[in-house]
Motif scaffolding. Sequence first.
Motif, PDB file in Angstrom:
ATOM      1  N   ALA A 173      -5.023   0.668   8.288  1.00  0.00           N
ATOM      2  CA  ALA A 173      -5.181  -0.739   8.666  1.00  0.00           C
ATOM      3  C   ALA A 173      -5.749  -0.849  10.080  1.00  0.00           C
ATOM      4  CB  ALA A 173      -3.829  -1.451   8.589  1.00  0.00           C
ATOM      5  N   THR A 208      -3.452   1.875   3.069  1.00  0.00           N
ATOM      6  CA  THR A 208      -2.637   1.085   3.996  1.00  0.00           C
ATOM      7  C   THR A 208      -2.440   1.811   5.319  1.00  0.00           C
ATOM      8  OG1 THR A 208      -0.631   1.995   2.963  1.00  0.00           O
ATOM      9  CG2 THR A 208      -1.422  -0.153   2.173  1.00  0.00           C
ATOM     10  N   GLU A 257      -5.920  -9.320   3.671  1.00  0.00           N
ATOM     11  CA  GLU A 257      -5.463  -7.960   3.979  1.00  0.00           C
ATOM     12  C   GLU A 257      -6.431  -7.218   4.890  1.00  0.00           C
ATOM     13  OE1 GLU A 257      -7.253  -7.965  -0.251  1.00  0.00           O
ATOM     14  OE2 GLU A 257      -5.925  -9.213   0.967  1.00  0.00           O
TER      15      GLU A 257
END
Length: 359
Positions: A272, A269, A319
């Motif tokens: 990103a 994460t 995502e």
Amino acid sequence: MPDLVYSSNFCKDSFKLIELGDEQLIQAFESGTKVTIKGLPDDEAVLCTETATYSVRQVNTSNSMILCTPNDNETVQWQVCDDLSNTIELLPCQARTGRLTELLSTSLYTGPDNEDGQSGHTFEYLLSTVQASPAELKRALEERHAFMTEDGCYRCIDNAFLHQMLDGLATSATILGYNVCDMTLEEANQCLDQDFSAVPLPVRMAFLHCFVKDVHASQLCLDEYRVCRFLGSIVLEMEKGREWKMEDFMETWGNLTRLVLEHHQPTLTTLAGLYYTTERQVLQQPQIYITFFPSSDLPTDPAERFTRLFREKQQWSPEDIYPYVDDLARDDKHRDALLLKFTRIQKLGNKTVYGSRIK
């Protein structure tokens, strides 16, 4: 009703009507503050106030609008100065700062031994070239951790040299018995003196701004997110244009991170907007690959951005694609509108993916 008479100097489309649909725009025009239309010959024009950027779009109207002035001699006659069939619409948009990265890349600081003839760009030059307001340009320079030289020019530190400084800081802190997550500014400079004594103070401060949570605090602490993201991008860029096996990448990234932040395990994460993943069957087993793909390298025009995304990959998971749209959108609602306009939602088994709507 007064008579309408075409003026002797009538010239169609000699005037433009601008619709001010934003309170900040109205205030900017009425207050007399500087308003600038920006763009190089191949750019789509934008209008910049002191704090915001607006796209400039011509909107055609089905009914002509007659622009008139009263006749000086006869009050019952009006002179037609122009016949308008369109208006100019100004819509809030993100500042287009991609060119700033290109400009700063021409004068990267790579160390004190490579400074002959190096020069950056003044704020005035950057402001005249980059499609951003003064406030947005200052913010973009801060986000890129640019530093100002003695002659008033802005430059950035080369990533390879940033990595050397970060590694040197962590190594020297261990040798001197300091904690990289709890040291004073004086102690940080002592660490940098070990290998980077010739690096000037503005460069040192720019380096610390890159990785420290608050350089003005009494005790400095490395920001784990920034450190992990930077090191992850360094590892990904090692294989630029190629794929990493996910497990190989995570192992390499984790080992590199723990040289700076002991016992810390990075997570995806953190990266990103720097990568996308691909899943393929290898020996009848699913294998995930990761590819370096920074959003900062992509066009700021939405249509061009989505064209580039789907040229790289035909189907995107939510995502994966969101980080490549967020910098174009003012908020989540605007992001969803962009996705609705340029993508088509598809189902792959129990997964939702985005495909291209652009033909």
